[in-house]
Design an enzyme around this catalytic site. Structure first.
Site, PDB file in Angstrom:
ATOM      1  CE1 TYR A 103      -4.372  -1.911   0.253  1.00  0.00           C
ATOM      2  CE2 TYR A 103      -2.932  -3.212   1.651  1.00  0.00           C
ATOM      3  CZ  TYR A 103      -4.021  -3.033   0.805  1.00  0.00           C
ATOM      4  OH  TYR A 103      -4.956  -4.074   0.682  1.00  0.00           O
TER       5      TYR A 103
ATOM      6  CG  ASP B 129     -10.814 -13.266   8.770  1.00  0.00           C
ATOM      7  OD1 ASP B 129      -9.708 -13.763   9.436  1.00  0.00           O
ATOM      8  OD2 ASP B 129     -10.565 -12.694   7.716  1.00  0.00           O
TER       9      ASP B 129
ATOM     10  CE  LYS C  41      -2.717  -9.539  10.005  1.00  0.00           C
ATOM     11  NZ  LYS C  41      -4.135  -9.449   9.025  1.00  0.00           N
TER      12      LYS C  41
END
Ligand SMILES: *Cc1c(COP(=O)(O)O)cnc(C)c1O
Length: 427
Positions: free
Chosen positions: A15, A248, A277
């Site tokens: 990003y 999630d 993660k």
């Protein structure tokens, strides 16, 4: 070219604008909560490297597990072959995860875990005689990853759906659950958001395979914490309409919210659970999608019978070994006292931010602290202050937030909170 110059000219960062990349730090080493830069500067990693390094960097138990594994078996394909690290990790996942989650699919990354979950839901519906159910429902301000299908269930605004219009599947969005975590629950469906969810699921049930949600804490879509009662009711609605429920927990899993999984705040379990993660303690890319015997066996009984997914590096032994060591540390149980202490200290230390101009909200849950501003904050401007603050923080959207490693001590945490306050004053 120096390493930083080469990086600036050739390496794409997440990003980030290629022509105006903003300040970038060259990290030479990491240990515990500390990152050491090329010039010897040390910064506290208040982000746990995107929420993954929960035990701190280079934890001796994880490092030892990786050394032992690489001397034995670095990788082998998972088709027709298996290995101890995969089995050992599976046992630990079953021990820790919600009890309905009995079948494990290992994936390469969080986004892939979401893709796998969505495919499982479609294959389940197909096998259950409802092949027309291929779409998904979700709530606004969610984040589920950057691959196509995962992106289609991200918030349409922050996920920039207009950019990819035509290329993204159309999904069904209910509003963000309006009642925050910790606020009093309101039974009126016009106020608690369930009226909207019920209307959506009732109208579209014939097309919807699953409802996918980040339970309790929405991460990269806005760092919003909502009331767990919403999830209990969502479970009932899904059951009434034959819709699978996917949680999630890629961001919330493994203790981050003060419960081992965010489902610990609820009375219900999902049909499919995505983990990622923190699973390898921040050492490498890996994830898992877990599901119930019912979903797995239904898929197995349908046509073609097999689940249609199988990455080249599925169940990579190195990643499994790192994850096994990370989960072993969680099994020892210190995370509970650590996240409780972090929560208490952040609550006190961040409270003064409420009185600063430009601050809209301050919220803390488990080892997550957020100062939400009433204007967008720039990560680049924050990075320009990191050296002076001695803390690495990367705000996004309106949020200045920290998700420190669970091993962060009180002094280092004070420094993180002081840095967040300073950013709130100056950004
Ligand atoms: C980070 C994240 C993902 C994507 O995981 P990657 O490993 O970055 O692909 C998916 N869902 C949630 C909730 C996340 O926080």
């Amino acid at each position: 070219m120096t390493p930083l110059e080469f990086d600036r000219h050739h390496l794409w960062h997440p990003y980030t604008n290629v022509t105006q990349p903003g300040p970038t730090f060259l990290v030479r080493e990491a240990e515990g909560v500390w990152l050491t830069l090329d010039d010897g500067t040390r910064l506290i990693d208040a982000m746990s490297s995107w929420w993954s390094a929960i035990h701190g960097h280079r934890h001796p138990a994880i490092t030892a597990a990786l050394h032992a594994q690489i001397d034995r078996l670095a990788h082998v394909m998972f088709g027709g072959l298996t290995h101890d690290p995969a089995v050992d990790l599976g046992r630990k996942l079953l021990d820790l995860a919600p009890s309905d989650m009995q079948r494990i699919f290992y994936c390469d990354s969080g986004s892939v875990a979401v893709e796998v979950a969505l495919k499982m839901a479609v294959q389940y519906q197909h096998a259950a005689g409802r092949p027309e159910r291929t779409e998904f429902a979700t709530i606004r301000s969610g984040y589920h990853g950057d691959t196509w299908k995962a992106m289609s269930v991200c918030d349409p605004v922050t996920g920039m759906h207009h950019l990819f219009k035509g290329a993204l599947s159309i999904q069904h969005f209910a509003p963000r659950p309006p009642i925050p975590f910790g606020a009093e629950w309101e039974d009126d469906p016009a106020w608690n958001g369930l009226g909207d969810l019920r209307a959506l699921l009732e109208t579209e049930a014939g097309r919807i395979a699953a409802l996918i949600l980040e339970p309790v804490v929405q991460g990269a879509g806005g760092m919003y914490f909502y009331h767990p009662e919403y999830l209990n009711a969502a479970r009932t609605l899904c059951d009434a309409h034959g819709i699978l429920l996917i949680f999630d927990e890629i961001a919330t899993g493994f203790g981050r919210t003060g419960q081992l999984f965010a489902t610990g705040h609820t009375r219900v379990q999902p049909d499919i659970l995505c983990l990622g993660k923190a699973i390898t303690g921040g050492t490498m890319s890996f994830a898992a999608t877990m599901t119930s015997d019912k979903v797995a066996e239904t898929i197995g009984a349908g046509t073609p019978g097999v689940f249609m997914h199988g990455p080249t590096f599925m169940a990579n032994p190195l990643a499994c070994a790192a994850a096994g060591a990370s989960l072993g540390l969680l099994q020892q149980g210190d995370w509970r006292a650590q996240t409780a202490a972090i929560e208490a200290q952040m609550r006190a230390a961040l409270a003064p931010a409420r009185d600063l101009p430009g601050v809209r909200d301050v919220r803390v849950l488990g080892a997550i602290g957020v100062i939400e501003m009433d204007h967008p904050v720039s990560a680049d401007a924050a990075h320009a202050q990191c050296r002076e603050l001695g803390v690495f923080l990367r705000p996004f959207g309106h949020n200045i937030y920290a998700m420190p490693p669970y091993v962060t001590g009180p002094e280092d945490l004070d420094r993180i909170c002081a840095a967040m306050l300073r950013l709130a004053e100056t950004l």
